[in-house]
Each structure stands twice: as structure tokens, then as C-alpha cells.
Write an enzyme that holds these catalytic residues in place. Structure first.
Site, short mmCIF file in Angstrom:
data_model
loop_
_atom_site.label_atom_id
_atom_site.label_comp_id
_atom_site.label_asym_id
_atom_site.label_seq_id
_atom_site.Cartn_x
_atom_site.Cartn_y
_atom_site.Cartn_z
N ASP A 1 -7.43 -7.40 13.74
CA ASP A 1 -7.02 -8.74 14.13
C ASP A 1 -7.84 -9.27 15.30
O ASP A 1 -8.32 -10.40 15.28
CB ASP A 1 -5.52 -8.76 14.48
CG ASP A 1 -5.10 -7.55 15.31
OD1 ASP A 1 -5.99 -6.84 15.85
OD2 ASP A 1 -3.88 -7.30 15.43
N ASP B 1 3.68 -9.17 9.43
CA ASP B 1 3.90 -7.75 9.19
C ASP B 1 5.30 -7.53 8.61
O ASP B 1 6.17 -8.41 8.68
CB ASP B 1 3.74 -6.96 10.49
CG ASP B 1 2.27 -6.75 10.84
OD1 ASP B 1 1.40 -7.09 10.01
OD2 ASP B 1 2.00 -6.26 11.96
N ASP C 1 0.83 -1.22 0.00
CA ASP C 1 0.00 0.00 0.00
C ASP C 1 0.86 1.26 0.00
O ASP C 1 0.38 2.35 0.33
CB ASP C 1 -0.91 0.01 1.23
CG ASP C 1 -2.23 -0.71 0.98
OD1 ASP C 1 -2.44 -1.18 -0.15
OD2 ASP C 1 -3.05 -0.80 1.92
N ASP D 1 8.00 -6.13 9.43
CA ASP D 1 9.24 -6.26 10.21
C ASP D 1 9.40 -7.65 10.82
O ASP D 1 10.33 -7.87 11.60
CB ASP D 1 9.27 -5.20 11.32
CG ASP D 1 8.07 -5.31 12.26
OD1 ASP D 1 6.95 -5.45 11.75
OD2 ASP D 1 8.26 -5.25 13.48
#
Length: 537
Positions: free
Chosen positions: A293, A199, A140, A201
Site C-alpha cells: 500500500d 480488508d 486466497d 475486518d
């Protein structure tokens, strides 16, 4: 003459005590305070103190209960592989790779210049039959340069034979939830059985899927497998050490208890694997709160799906190391659950698929105590009510409420990270500072005000901070004072210091020792000297 006479007339309307002190502003304030204190301040403070004591009892009971459960779980050896069937998946001579389910690996990212290579490389390094895994990068990014870099990285791995898809959208509608939802719409996803989410990282070990997927394959009632987070930069600064202490308790105790007793816990949004049929049955991803989530986890649980948490399966990731990034993250993590509780409370109550015990756990333990009471009581009681009793000695806080309960809660939290026990005082002061933002965010979520859906992606620095510090070592970085001042922290710090000075001069409870320490912590945060400072480019 008219102005003089009118001034005299107005003064005549004031009580004589006020006329005697009309030239003494401090004296007037003192007189007003004395007249207001008895009928207004004292009753209100007593009610607030009573409510905070009740919430403190709720919180300590919850902490002690979880401590008892976790000890029982450890002593009884109720490991996940004892409670659920687990067998490694092996190649079948007749079926070949079809013995392995097809797994979709989603990596949502947004302008992740510093970490995109790490996350994509780790996902592409997962050990799984190449024809049974699809890596999906959901980019994105709004920075054209970063988008090109991410796309080139995907093409590089594709040239090595990795089945990797680079997907972009026209807009960022729904933020992360919107990206994940859009990713599930592609035709190639229909052939997938499970979806793993990381994610940008997060860097899973190569054996992640081979350790997690068998739980889902052999136990059709399981909808989610959640791994533990391992922090790559916990030693970067004192702030990251404090975060490690808080999150270690969450993973060591809260997630373990939820998994062992109720087969329910809040999905952490990453480092987990979903059964796609469970995800779809629950209604898929929704962007109605900033904790998409947790929203999905609660809805899936209400459909009867069970979750398992694997404490020994760890995925390396990065903690926010700048105070600005951490504040934004904590706003999202505190506002979202409160807002979700507001939206789903009655839906949970009316649900007929789950037991009454599970409903009570989700509403009371999971939401009310941990996501609302814990934030509110930490700030209101320890940073407002207790300091205020110094100025209003008529209101007394019992020792069990001001000393014993906080000590028990602190010790039970600290055992999650034994290596940091010597930092427990700093952790207390740090958590109290952050409770200011968590409490504010909690009320934003409960009242659904304008910032309720504010989403700011947590900044990841990767190795950038080391590079910048080395590159700027020769010259001192320019510090923009306005960017580092935080008015709320400074205001609370000033209040605590004033109360500390008053207690030192007139008090009898010796609260000034705590008040000066806590006030100093708020000042440190208020002047921006918390976390890592990234020099300007």
C-alpha cells in the site's frame, strides 16, 4: 606431572592481579570489566549516546513541527471540503444512473472465518446505484471449509440482486498485493472508474462511497481518498487501548499533516478509494515489500497525483488483540517501510515531477524520521544506552535528553486520545517493549535479510473470543508454557532489572525507578501475559 607443570606455566602468563583472583570468578569478571571499560566501552557508549541524542532531537523537532501544523490547520479551518471541490452526486433525469461513476469494491481475504460475513455484508450494504457498483471478493483462503462458506455468502448476496464476484487464485503469489493485482485483470473491471478497498475486518457505513467519491469526481488531480479507522474492540484489553493511542496519533496528526501540507501520506492499505487511472499510471500493485500500500502511494505521488485524507469519514475495524498477532503485524509494518526506503530512496531523489519540498518530506520526514529513527531511538536509547550508563557512570546523559525530550514526545503523542491520558505511563512502557521488535524489523528491512518478505496475516477474532471464553468458563484452559515464552523480551527484562539493582545499590541518578518498571513490562510480555488469551479449542 606434565599436566601440572603446563597448568603452572599457563598461570604464570596471567597478570599477578588475575592470579590473586583466580578462584573468584566474580572477581575475575570485575577485573576484566575494569580493564576493558576505559579503552573500549566508554568511548563506544559515548558515541552511541551522542547518536541517540541527535536522533532524539530529530524526532522531537518532527513532533513539534507536526503539532504546530495541526493547530494551524484546525484554527484556519482548512478542511478537505474547503481545499477541494465537493458536491454530492445526484440522479440525473436525462442520464439516469450514468451520472454516477462505476465503482469496484475489493475485499481481499485469507481464511477469515470469524469476520467474512461482516465485511461482505457491509460492502453489499453500501448506498450506490446497483448497476454502478461491483463487489469483488478476492479469496486466497487455503481452508476448503472456509472457502465454501465465503462462496456461499457471496451467492446469498447475489441472489438478492447484488453484483458480487467471488474470485480465487491457484496460488498465493504476492499475498495481498498479488490478489489485488489479479483482481484488476478481470474484464468487468475495465468499465470501472474507481476502486474502494476494504480488508476483511473493515465495515464501511452505507454512505461511505457517497461521501468519498465526489472528491475524486470533481478534482481530477486527486488519485486517492483515505478514510480514518475506527476501532470496534479498543476496550477489549489494555493492549488494544495502547494500540488505539498510537494509531489515533497517526490518524489525527500524521495523516492530517501530510494531507493538508503536502497532499501526500502513506495509503493505509484499506478504507480508501483509488482512481484506477492513477493506480495504473503508478505501475499497479507490486509485491516487492510487505507494505504494498505504501509502495503504491509513493509511486503515485512521484507521478504527480495528490491525496486527501478525510478525518470525519470513519470505518470500523478490529485491532489485533493477541500478543502473537500484534508482534507479526508490527514486524510487517516496520520491516516493509525500511525496505521500501532502501529500494526507492534514489528513485525519489532523481524524480523530476515533484517539488524539492515534497522530496525532502518523503525522504526525511516520512521515511527517515518516522519509519526508521523513531523505532531505533526508542529501543536503543531508552532500553539499552540509558540503562548501560548506570554501569558506566563515566558516560552521562544530559537531563534534556533523558527527561525533557521524552516527556515532550509522550505528551504530543498522548493528546491524540484524550480519554486514555491516565494510561500514558502504561503506553510508554508498552511502546518501549514493542520497539524491540520494530527495531529488529527495521534492520531486517534495511539490510534485506531472510525475513524481509515474511507475510503472516493478522489474526482477526471477531466475536470468536467472546464465544470461546464463555464456552470454556466451566473449565480452566490448558496453557502451553512454551508457546507463551518470548526469550528476547525476557533477556531485555533481565538486563533492565540488573541495571536497576545496580543503580539502587551504587547509582546516583535514580534511574532504578524507570528501570524496574520497564523491566517488569518486558517480563510481562516475555511470559505472554499481554493482550487477550484465547483458550485452546
Amino acid at each position: 606431572m606434565e599436566s601440572v607443570s603446563s597448568s603452572s606455566a599457563s598461570m604464570a602468563l596471567l597478570p599477578e592481579t588475575f592470579q590473586g583472583a583466580r578462584d573468584d570468578i566474580a572477581g575475575q569478571i570485575g577485573l576484566i570489566w575494569e580493564q576493558v571499560k576505559a579503552p573500549v566501552i566508554v568511548p563506544l557508549l559515548r558515541v552511541a549516546a551522542f547518536l541517540c541524542l541527535v536522533m532524539s532531537v530529530m524526532l522531537v523537532v518532527e513532533k513539534v513541527y507536526m503539532a504546530i501544523v495541526i493547530v494551524a490547520v484546525k484554527l484556519s479551518g482548512r478542511r478537505p471540503d474547503k481545499r477541494y471541490k465537493w458536491e454530492p452526486l445526484r440522479d440525473d433525469l436525462e442520464l439516469g444512473n450514468s451520472a454516477f461513476p462505476t465503482v469496484l469494491v475489493q475485499i481481499p481475504m485469507y481464511n477469515e472465518k470469524e469476520v467474512y460475513k461482516l465485511s461482505i455484508g457491509a460492502a453489499c450494504g453500501l448506498c450506490w446505484p446497483s448497476d454502478r457498483i461491483i463487489i469483488q471478493v478476492l479469496d486466497d483462503s487455503t481452508d476448503r471449509v472456509i472457502k465454501d462458506l465465503v462462496e456461499m455468502e457471496c451467492q446469498r448476496w447475489a441472489s438478492k440482486g447484488i453484483n458480487i464476484k467471488y474470485e480465487i487464485r491457484d496460488n498465493r503469489s504476492g499475498y495481498k498485493a498479488g490478489a489485488l493485482k489479479e483482481g484488476m485483470k478481470h474484464s468487468y473491471v475495465k468499465n470501472c472508474d474507481f476502486v474502494a478497498i476494504f480488508d476483511a475486518d473493515f465495515q464501511p457505513e452505507p454512505d461511505f462511497l457517497s461521501r468519498a467519491i465526489p472528491y475524486l469526481v470533481h478534482n481530477p488531480e486527486l488519485g486517492l481518498v483515505q478514510a480514518r479507522w475506527k476501532f470496534a474492540n479498543s476496550n477489549e484489553c489494555l493492549m488494544t487501548r495502547m494500540q488505539e493511542m498510537s494509531l489515533d496519533y497517526h490518524f489525527t496528526v500524521e495523516q492530517e499533516v501530510g494531507s493538508s501540507v503536502y497532499a501526500f501520506f502513506g495509503f493505509n492499505g484499506t478504507a480508501g478509494v483509488w482512481r484506477i487511472s492513477a493506480l495504473n499510471e503508478a505501475g499497479g500493485w507490486k509485491d516487492r515489500t510487505t507494505v504494498e500500500d505504501m509502495d503504491l502511494a509513493v509511486r503515485a505521488s512521484l507521478k504527480g497525483w495528490k491525496f486527501v485524507y478525510l478525518s470525519d469519514l470513519k470505518v470500523k475495524n478490529e485491532l489485533p488483540s493477541t500478543f502473537k498477532a500484534y508482534r507479526y503485524q508490527q514486524h510487517r509494518w516496520s520491516c516493509g517501510p525500511a525496505n521500501l526506503f532502501r529500494k526507492m530512496c534514489m528513485e525519489i531523489v532523481r524524480n523530476k515531477k515533484v517539488s524539492l519540498l515534497k522530496k525532502v518530506h518523503v525522504i526525511y520526514n516520512f521515511f527517515l524520521v518516522r519509519k526508521i529513527v523513531a523505532h531505533i531511538v526508542t529501543f536503543v536509547f531508552y532500553c539499552c544506552i540509558i540503562p548501560a550508563t548506570v554501569l558506566v557512570p563515566e558516560v552521562e546523559i544530559p537531563k534534556w535528553g533523558s527527561v525533557y525530550i521524552p516527556s515532550i514526545i509522550t505528551l504530543l503523542n498522548a493528546v491524540g486520545t484524550p480519554r486514555s491520558l491516565h494510561l500514558v505511563v502504561f503506553w510508554i512502557l508498552f511502546e518501549n517493549v514493542m520497539s524491540l521488535h520494530r527495531t529488529k524489523a527495521t534492520f531486517v528491512g534495511l539490510l534485506e535479510t531472510s525475513r524481509v518478505n515474511e507475510w503472516i496475516v493478522t489474526e482477526k477474532l471477531g466475536d470468536a473470543i467472546k464465544t470461546k471464553v464463555v464456552g470454556k468458563a466451566a473449565r480452566r484452559p490448558r496453557i502451553r508454557i512454551g508457546e507463551r515464552l518470548h526469550v528476547l523480551e525476557l533477556g531485555v527484562g533481565a538486563f533492565l532489572f540488573f541495571c536497576g539493582c545496580y543503580d539502587l545499590a551504587f547509582g546516583r541518578n535514580h534511574y532504578f525507578l524507570y528501570l524496574f518498571l520497564q523491566g517488569s513490562a518486558f517480563f510481562v510480555a516475555g511470559f505472554g501475559y499481554m493482550g487477550t488469551f484465547v483458550p485452546h479449542s
